[in-house]
Scaffold this motif. Structure first.
Motif, PDB file in Angstrom:
ATOM      1  N   ALA A 193      94.445 -32.028 -66.184  1.00  0.00           N
ATOM      2  CA  ALA A 193      94.521 -32.016 -64.833  1.00  0.00           C
ATOM      3  C   ALA A 193      92.918 -32.493 -64.410  1.00  0.00           C
ATOM      4  N   GLN A 194      92.265 -31.465 -64.742  1.00  0.00           N
ATOM      5  CA  GLN A 194      90.984 -31.743 -64.429  1.00  0.00           C
ATOM      6  C   GLN A 194      90.181 -33.151 -64.811  1.00  0.00           C
ATOM      7  N   LEU A 195      90.574 -33.443 -66.112  1.00  0.00           N
ATOM      8  CA  LEU A 195      89.929 -34.906 -66.623  1.00  0.00           C
ATOM      9  C   LEU A 195      90.398 -35.945 -65.609  1.00  0.00           C
ATOM     10  N   SER A 196      91.435 -35.779 -64.969  1.00  0.00           N
ATOM     11  CA  SER A 196      91.999 -36.797 -63.964  1.00  0.00           C
ATOM     12  C   SER A 196      91.388 -37.010 -62.679  1.00  0.00           C
ATOM     13  N   MET A 197      90.619 -35.924 -62.206  1.00  0.00           N
ATOM     14  CA  MET A 197      89.723 -35.707 -61.092  1.00  0.00           C
ATOM     15  C   MET A 197      89.105 -36.874 -60.515  1.00  0.00           C
ATOM     16  N   PRO A 198      87.969 -37.303 -61.220  1.00  0.00           N
ATOM     17  CA  PRO A 198      87.320 -38.560 -61.125  1.00  0.00           C
ATOM     18  C   PRO A 198      88.359 -39.723 -60.622  1.00  0.00           C
ATOM     19  N   VAL A 199      89.387 -40.136 -61.338  1.00  0.00           N
ATOM     20  CA  VAL A 199      90.206 -41.077 -60.737  1.00  0.00           C
ATOM     21  C   VAL A 199      90.663 -40.972 -59.574  1.00  0.00           C
ATOM     22  N   GLY A 200      91.048 -39.876 -59.220  1.00  0.00           N
ATOM     23  CA  GLY A 200      91.753 -39.447 -57.957  1.00  0.00           C
ATOM     24  C   GLY A 200      90.715 -39.513 -56.841  1.00  0.00           C
ATOM     25  N   ALA A 201      89.510 -39.172 -57.100  1.00  0.00           N
ATOM     26  CA  ALA A 201      88.402 -39.254 -56.164  1.00  0.00           C
ATOM     27  C   ALA A 201      88.264 -40.645 -55.855  1.00  0.00           C
ATOM     28  N   VAL A 202      88.047 -41.551 -56.880  1.00  0.00           N
ATOM     29  CA  VAL A 202      87.705 -43.112 -56.656  1.00  0.00           C
ATOM     30  C   VAL A 202      88.880 -43.763 -55.917  1.00  0.00           C
ATOM     31  N   ALA A 203      90.150 -43.396 -56.333  1.00  0.00           N
ATOM     32  CA  ALA A 203      91.250 -43.876 -55.676  1.00  0.00           C
ATOM     33  C   ALA A 203      91.420 -43.526 -54.203  1.00  0.00           C
ATOM     34  N   ALA A 204      91.134 -42.351 -53.846  1.00  0.00           N
ATOM     35  CA  ALA A 204      91.299 -41.978 -52.500  1.00  0.00           C
ATOM     36  C   ALA A 204      90.237 -42.719 -51.524  1.00  0.00           C
ATOM     37  N   VAL A 205      88.862 -42.601 -52.236  1.00  0.00           N
ATOM     38  CA  VAL A 205      87.987 -43.576 -51.431  1.00  0.00           C
ATOM     39  C   VAL A 205      88.275 -44.884 -51.196  1.00  0.00           C
ATOM     40  N   ILE A 206      88.746 -45.771 -52.232  1.00  0.00           N
ATOM     41  CA  ILE A 206      89.237 -46.894 -52.007  1.00  0.00           C
ATOM     42  C   ILE A 206      90.151 -47.376 -51.267  1.00  0.00           C
ATOM     43  N   PHE A 207      91.171 -46.314 -51.334  1.00  0.00           N
ATOM     44  CA  PHE A 207      92.356 -46.504 -50.467  1.00  0.00           C
ATOM     45  C   PHE A 207      91.933 -46.252 -48.943  1.00  0.00           C
ATOM     46  N   VAL A 208      91.186 -45.279 -48.598  1.00  0.00           N
ATOM     47  CA  VAL A 208      90.789 -45.279 -47.218  1.00  0.00           C
ATOM     48  C   VAL A 208      90.053 -46.366 -46.769  1.00  0.00           C
ATOM     49  N   GLN A 209      88.907 -46.675 -47.635  1.00  0.00           N
ATOM     50  CA  GLN A 209      88.078 -48.043 -47.422  1.00  0.00           C
ATOM     51  C   GLN A 209      89.265 -49.147 -47.101  1.00  0.00           C
ATOM     52  N   VAL A 241      81.902 -37.698 -44.591  1.00  0.00           N
ATOM     53  CA  VAL A 241      83.520 -38.130 -44.703  1.00  0.00           C
ATOM     54  C   VAL A 241      84.059 -38.769 -46.005  1.00  0.00           C
ATOM     55  N   LEU A 242      83.103 -39.551 -46.538  1.00  0.00           N
ATOM     56  CA  LEU A 242      83.455 -40.248 -47.743  1.00  0.00           C
ATOM     57  C   LEU A 242      83.654 -39.225 -48.984  1.00  0.00           C
ATOM     58  N   LEU A 243      82.449 -38.519 -48.969  1.00  0.00           N
ATOM     59  CA  LEU A 243      82.760 -37.116 -50.046  1.00  0.00           C
ATOM     60  C   LEU A 243      83.811 -36.242 -49.597  1.00  0.00           C
ATOM     61  N   ALA A 244      84.118 -35.967 -48.310  1.00  0.00           N
ATOM     62  CA  ALA A 244      85.285 -35.138 -48.007  1.00  0.00           C
ATOM     63  C   ALA A 244      86.538 -35.758 -48.575  1.00  0.00           C
ATOM     64  N   VAL A 245      86.760 -37.053 -48.432  1.00  0.00           N
ATOM     65  CA  VAL A 245      88.065 -37.756 -49.047  1.00  0.00           C
ATOM     66  C   VAL A 245      87.884 -37.929 -50.510  1.00  0.00           C
ATOM     67  N   ALA A 246      86.724 -37.955 -50.999  1.00  0.00           N
ATOM     68  CA  ALA A 246      86.737 -38.017 -52.638  1.00  0.00           C
ATOM     69  C   ALA A 246      87.191 -36.424 -53.126  1.00  0.00           C
ATOM     70  N   VAL A 247      86.738 -35.528 -52.571  1.00  0.00           N
ATOM     71  CA  VAL A 247      87.033 -34.226 -53.095  1.00  0.00           C
ATOM     72  C   VAL A 247      88.540 -34.071 -52.723  1.00  0.00           C
ATOM     73  N   VAL A 248      89.077 -34.251 -51.832  1.00  0.00           N
ATOM     74  CA  VAL A 248      90.640 -34.249 -51.338  1.00  0.00           C
ATOM     75  C   VAL A 248      91.570 -34.888 -52.470  1.00  0.00           C
ATOM     76  N   GLY A 249      91.002 -36.232 -52.644  1.00  0.00           N
ATOM     77  CA  GLY A 249      91.531 -37.142 -53.585  1.00  0.00           C
ATOM     78  C   GLY A 249      91.416 -36.455 -55.010  1.00  0.00           C
ATOM     79  N   ALA A 250      90.474 -35.900 -55.358  1.00  0.00           N
ATOM     80  CA  ALA A 250      90.166 -35.398 -56.745  1.00  0.00           C
ATOM     81  C   ALA A 250      91.264 -34.308 -56.839  1.00  0.00           C
ATOM     82  N   ILE A 251      91.377 -33.468 -55.964  1.00  0.00           N
ATOM     83  CA  ILE A 251      92.050 -32.091 -55.883  1.00  0.00           C
ATOM     84  C   ILE A 251      93.549 -32.353 -55.760  1.00  0.00           C
ATOM     85  N   GLY A 252      93.839 -33.530 -54.838  1.00  0.00           N
ATOM     86  CA  GLY A 252      95.339 -34.009 -55.109  1.00  0.00           C
ATOM     87  C   GLY A 252      95.761 -34.641 -56.346  1.00  0.00           C
ATOM     88  N   MET A 253      94.996 -35.374 -57.030  1.00  0.00           N
ATOM     89  CA  MET A 253      95.371 -35.901 -58.382  1.00  0.00           C
ATOM     90  C   MET A 253      95.415 -34.809 -59.504  1.00  0.00           C
TER      91      MET A 253
END
Length: 118
Positions: free
Chosen positions: A54-70, A88-100
């Motif tokens: 699950a931790q290895l998927s975190m970068p994917v979630g971070a990038v996906a969250a930032v792209i989605f918000v953009q 704000v973008l860093l916070a979105v990335a962190v939330v996306g990573a944790i969510g993923m």
């Protein structure tokens, strides 16, 4: 916006994402959270192998969250105007990573069943 209240934040998010998409995301987050709690209670322990995957998927979630918000805000990285935008973008990335990570851990646990006794 003189006061920042919970209802003001909800109104802002509904404006950004649209009412239907925002509440669908809230419902999806609630379902995944309840499933995660169910898995933790059912297994009575964290599977460290699943946790690592699950931790290895975190970068994917971070990038996906930032792209989605953009995409939802119709902005690009060239529109970043100052330090608060970066925060704000860093916070979105962190939330996306944790969510993923939570989503991947929960999906693994639900698909493979109970953890084997080791």
């Amino acid at each position: 916006m003189k006061d920042m209240t919970f209802s003001t934040l909800i109104a802002v998010f509904e404006e950004i994402f649209g009412r239907g998409l925002f509440w669908a995301m809230v419902a999806a987050a609630a379902v995944v959270t309840l499933a995660y709690l169910y898995v933790l209670i059912r297994d009575r322990a964290v599977s460290w192998r699943k946790f690592l995957l699950a931790q290895l998927s975190m970068p994917v979630g971070a990038v996906a969250a930032v792209i989605f918000v953009q995409a939802m805000t119709h902005s690009g990285f060239e529109d970043i105007g100052g330090p608060i935008d970066v925060i704000v973008l860093l916070a979105v990335a962190v939330v996306g990573a944790i969510g993923m990570a939570i989503l991947v851990y929960t999906a693994q646990s639900l698909l493979t069943g109970r953890r084997s006794e080791e």
